[in-house]
Design a protein around this motif. Sequence first.
Motif, PDB file in Angstrom:
ATOM      1  N   TYR A  10       5.376 -11.614  -2.436  1.00 23.84           N
ATOM      2  CA  TYR A  10       6.354 -10.739  -1.793  1.00 23.84           C
ATOM      3  C   TYR A  10       6.213 -10.884  -0.279  1.00 23.84           C
ATOM      4  N   TYR A  11       7.331 -11.075   0.396  1.00 24.74           N
ATOM      5  CA  TYR A  11       7.309 -11.131   1.856  1.00 24.74           C
ATOM      6  C   TYR A  11       7.523  -9.737   2.426  1.00 24.74           C
ATOM      7  N   SER A  12       6.690  -9.374   3.401  1.00 22.35           N
ATOM      8  CA  SER A  12       6.843  -8.090   4.071  1.00 22.35           C
ATOM      9  C   SER A  12       8.113  -8.085   4.909  1.00 22.35           C
ATOM     10  N   LYS A  13       8.686  -6.902   5.076  1.00 29.47           N
ATOM     11  CA  LYS A  13       9.893  -6.764   5.908  1.00 29.47           C
ATOM     12  C   LYS A  13       9.561  -6.339   7.335  1.00 29.47           C
ATOM     13  N   ILE A  14       8.257  -6.409   7.690  1.00 25.51           N
ATOM     14  CA  ILE A  14       7.847  -6.090   9.056  1.00 25.51           C
ATOM     15  C   ILE A  14       8.515  -7.061  10.023  1.00 25.51           C
ATOM     16  N   ILE A  15       9.194  -6.533  11.026  1.00 26.85           N
ATOM     17  CA  ILE A  15       9.896  -7.404  11.979  1.00 26.85           C
ATOM     18  C   ILE A  15       9.384  -7.227  13.410  1.00 26.85           C
ATOM     19  N   LEU A  16       8.395  -6.343  13.599  1.00 32.47           N
ATOM     20  CA  LEU A  16       7.923  -6.055  14.946  1.00 32.47           C
ATOM     21  C   LEU A  16       6.785  -6.964  15.376  1.00 32.47           C
ATOM     22  N   GLN A  17       6.336  -7.838  14.497  1.00 28.49           N
ATOM     23  CA  GLN A  17       5.251  -8.735  14.848  1.00 28.49           C
ATOM     24  C   GLN A  17       5.443 -10.069  14.131  1.00 28.49           C
ATOM     25  N   THR A  18       4.874 -11.082  14.704  1.00 32.88           N
ATOM     26  CA  THR A  18       5.046 -12.427  14.142  1.00 32.88           C
ATOM     27  C   THR A  18       3.866 -12.852  13.282  1.00 32.88           C
ATOM     28  N   ASP A  19       2.705 -12.227  13.492  1.00 31.29           N
ATOM     29  CA  ASP A  19       1.506 -12.632  12.759  1.00 31.29           C
ATOM     30  C   ASP A  19       1.234 -11.666  11.607  1.00 31.29           C
ATOM     31  N   VAL A  20       2.214 -11.489  10.734  1.00 30.91           N
ATOM     32  CA  VAL A  20       2.048 -10.585   9.589  1.00 30.91           C
ATOM     33  C   VAL A  20       0.962 -11.145   8.669  1.00 30.91           C
ATOM     34  N   PRO A  21      -0.023 -10.327   8.300  1.00 26.83           N
ATOM     35  CA  PRO A  21      -1.087 -10.820   7.427  1.00 26.83           C
ATOM     36  C   PRO A  21      -0.564 -11.138   6.026  1.00 26.83           C
ATOM     37  N   LEU A  22      -1.311 -11.966   5.319  1.00 21.67           N
ATOM     38  CA  LEU A  22      -1.058 -12.256   3.911  1.00 21.67           C
ATOM     39  C   LEU A  22      -2.269 -11.770   3.127  1.00 21.67           C
ATOM     40  N   VAL A  23      -2.037 -10.900   2.135  1.00 17.64           N
ATOM     41  CA  VAL A  23      -3.116 -10.349   1.319  1.00 17.64           C
ATOM     42  C   VAL A  23      -3.021 -10.906  -0.096  1.00 17.64           C
ATOM     43  N   LEU A  24      -4.096 -11.532  -0.556  1.00 17.37           N
ATOM     44  CA  LEU A  24      -4.218 -11.960  -1.946  1.00 17.37           C
ATOM     45  C   LEU A  24      -4.934 -10.865  -2.716  1.00 17.37           C
TER      46      LEU A  24
ATOM     47  N   PHE B 162      -0.933  -4.933 -13.113  1.00 13.38           N
ATOM     48  CA  PHE B 162      -1.594  -3.709 -12.675  1.00 13.38           C
ATOM     49  C   PHE B 162      -1.566  -3.524 -11.168  1.00 13.38           C
ATOM     50  N   GLY B 163      -2.144  -4.478 -10.436  1.00 16.95           N
ATOM     51  CA  GLY B 163      -2.183  -4.337  -8.985  1.00 16.95           C
ATOM     52  C   GLY B 163      -0.801  -4.206  -8.381  1.00 16.95           C
ATOM     53  N   ASN B 164       0.128  -4.946  -8.936  1.00 10.74           N
ATOM     54  CA  ASN B 164       1.492  -4.973  -8.435  1.00 10.74           C
ATOM     55  C   ASN B 164       2.226  -3.666  -8.726  1.00 10.74           C
ATOM     56  N   PHE B 165       2.393  -3.340 -10.003  1.00 10.53           N
ATOM     57  CA  PHE B 165       3.247  -2.215 -10.379  1.00 10.53           C
ATOM     58  C   PHE B 165       2.530  -0.865 -10.440  1.00 10.53           C
ATOM     59  N   GLN B 166       1.214  -0.870 -10.548  1.00 10.75           N
ATOM     60  CA  GLN B 166       0.500   0.397 -10.625  1.00 10.75           C
ATOM     61  C   GLN B 166      -0.196   0.788  -9.333  1.00 10.75           C
ATOM     62  N   GLU B 167      -0.332  -0.173  -8.387  1.00 12.44           N
ATOM     63  CA  GLU B 167      -1.153   0.154  -7.223  1.00 12.44           C
ATOM     64  C   GLU B 167      -0.485  -0.108  -5.874  1.00 12.44           C
ATOM     65  N   VAL B 168      -0.146  -1.340  -5.547  1.00  8.91           N
ATOM     66  CA  VAL B 168       0.232  -1.619  -4.162  1.00  8.91           C
ATOM     67  C   VAL B 168       1.553  -2.366  -3.984  1.00  8.91           C
ATOM     68  N   GLY B 169       2.184  -2.804  -5.069  1.00  5.35           N
ATOM     69  CA  GLY B 169       3.424  -3.570  -4.959  1.00  5.35           C
ATOM     70  C   GLY B 169       4.608  -2.712  -4.543  1.00  5.35           C
TER      71      GLY B 169
ATOM     72  N   ALA C 297       1.607  -5.958   5.078  1.00  6.08           N
ATOM     73  CA  ALA C 297       1.336  -7.383   4.905  1.00  6.08           C
ATOM     74  C   ALA C 297       2.234  -7.994   3.835  1.00  6.08           C
ATOM     75  N   HIS C 298       2.294  -9.330   3.842  1.00  6.33           N
ATOM     76  CA  HIS C 298       2.840 -10.050   2.697  1.00  6.33           C
ATOM     77  C   HIS C 298       1.833  -9.894   1.557  1.00  6.33           C
ATOM     78  N   LEU C 299       2.315  -9.856   0.320  1.00  7.57           N
ATOM     79  CA  LEU C 299       1.424  -9.662  -0.823  1.00  7.57           C
ATOM     80  C   LEU C 299       1.543 -10.815  -1.805  1.00  7.57           C
ATOM     81  N   LEU C 300       0.393 -11.319  -2.233  1.00 10.28           N
ATOM     82  CA  LEU C 300       0.328 -12.406  -3.201  1.00 10.28           C
ATOM     83  C   LEU C 300      -0.524 -11.957  -4.381  1.00 10.28           C
ATOM     84  N   PHE C 301       0.088 -11.915  -5.562  1.00 10.60           N
ATOM     85  CA  PHE C 301      -0.615 -11.535  -6.784  1.00 10.60           C
ATOM     86  C   PHE C 301      -0.789 -12.766  -7.671  1.00 10.60           C
TER      87      PHE C 301
END
Length: 463
Positions: free
Chosen positions: A66-80, A93-100, A117-121
Motif C-alpha cells: 500500500y502506498y501512503s497518501k502523505i504528500i508533505l514529504q518526499t522521503d516517506v518510510p516503507l514498513v515491512l 491479520f496485520g493488514n485487516f486487524q491491526e494497521v492496514g 508510511a508505505h506498508l508492505l505485508f
Amino acid sequence: MARIQLQQAWIVGLLLLLLIQSLQPSNCEMGSSSRISSISSGTADGTEEWGYTDVRPGAHMFWWLYYSKIILQTDVPLVLWIQGGPGASGVGFGNFQEVGPLTTDLEPRESTWLNVAHLLFVDNPVGTGFSYVDNTSLLSRNNDDATADLLAFLWEFFQIHEALRTAPFYIVAESYGGKFASQLGVALQRKRISSTLDFNFQGIALGDTWISPIDFLFAWGPLLKSFSEIDEAGNNVLLRFAQAAEKEMMKGNFTNATLIWADMEEAVLDLTDNVDFYNLLQHETSSDLSFYGTSLEKTAARHLRVTQTTNLTQVMNGPVRKKLGIIPSTVSWSQSSGAVFGAFFGDFMKDTISQVDELLALNVNLTIYSGQLDLICCTAGTDAWLQKLKWAELTSFNKAHRSPLYCSEGGKTAAFIKKHKNLTFYWIMDAGHMVPTDNPCMALKMLKMITGQSTENVKVQAG
C-alpha cells in the motif's frame, strides 16, 4: 512431570493428525501443472500493488503493498510487517486487524499506519495465508530457511520497485515474527556494511516477540499470580513445566520442549479458567475454544492469534480474494497454517537472543515494544531475555531515565519510553499482545517516533 510424559505420545499423535489435515492440496499445495510464475497486479489508481514472488523454485510468497497518501514529504518510510505464528498471515491479520487501511468490516481505519508510511505485508513463511508451495517438502523448517526466503523476496521486490530503494526501510515484527526479523535484520545490516545492499535499511521494531521462549515460560507463573489468576500451588505447577522444558532444551531436545510448552499452555487454561493469553484482563469462553477440534489445534491456533476470526476468513476468501484476482483456485486463506506451524515444531523453542545482540553490535536502530497486558510474550519475559544480552551498553541502558508518553495533551499516560544509544524500549499501556489493535493511538505515535516523524521531546539521561 508424569503428566507431561504420559501426554507427549498423545500430543505427537494429534500433531500428526493436524499435519495430515493441513497438508491437503486445497490448503497450501498446487501441482506443477498449475504452477504460477512471479506475477503482480494492483489497483487502477496505483495506490496498491500485490503479487507472488518465487523465493525458490516451487515456493511462492504472496505480498501486498500500500502506498501512503502523505504528500508533505518526499522521503516517506516503507514498513515491512512480519506476522507471527509461525503460520499467521500478515496479509490478513496485520493488514485487516491491526494497521492496514481497512478493518475486517472493510471500513476505513483512522489509525492506519499509512498515515505515516508505505506498508508492505507478506504471507511468510511460504505456506501461510495466500502463499503456497508446489510440494510440502518445500516448506521452510527453521529460521534459516525463512530468513533466506525473505531475503530472496526483498531482493526481487526492490529490483521491481526501484523508486522505493531510497525510502527509509523499517521492519516491524509481531510475536513469532520477531525471530524472523532479528535474523533478517542481521543479514541486511551485514550487506549494508559491505555496500552490497541496494535499499535504505534503517531499523527494526520487535513487538511482543517470541525471541526467547523459555524466558516467557518462566515468567507466566509469577505474572498470573500477581494478577490473582493462580495461587502459589498453581505457580509451582507452572514452574515445574518451565523447568522441564528448560531441561529438554539443555539436552538439545527442542521438539520435546515444544511438546512441554503445549502441555503448559493447557495447564495455564485449566488453572485460570481459560485466561486469554493475549490480554490478561479477559477470559476465553467455551464457545471461543470449541471452534477447534483437538487440544493441539487449540494450542496452535492460540499462538497464531486466530481466535474469533471467522469473519476475517470469510472476508479473505470472499471480497478480498475477488479483488486480488490472482489467487490460484486451489489456494485458500485459512485462519491458521497447521502445515507451517508443524514444520517449525523443532525450531519453535529456540531463541534468537544472539541475533538481537548482533543487531545492537552492528549499530542497527532497534526498538522493542511490549503491551502491559500480554501474557504469551509478556513484558517480564521480554525484560528477562533483554538482561541476557551481551551488549556492552546494557548497563547504561538499564540506568537510563524512563519517560512517560501521552497520546494527547492532558491525556492519561499511554506509554513509557527508555532510550540509550541504538536501543529504545516502549512499555505500552492498556494493550495486550496486539498493540496496534488495543492502543492504536499510541502505536501510531510510536511509529512516528521510530521513523523520526515526531517532535516528541523525550528526556534521556543516565542513572
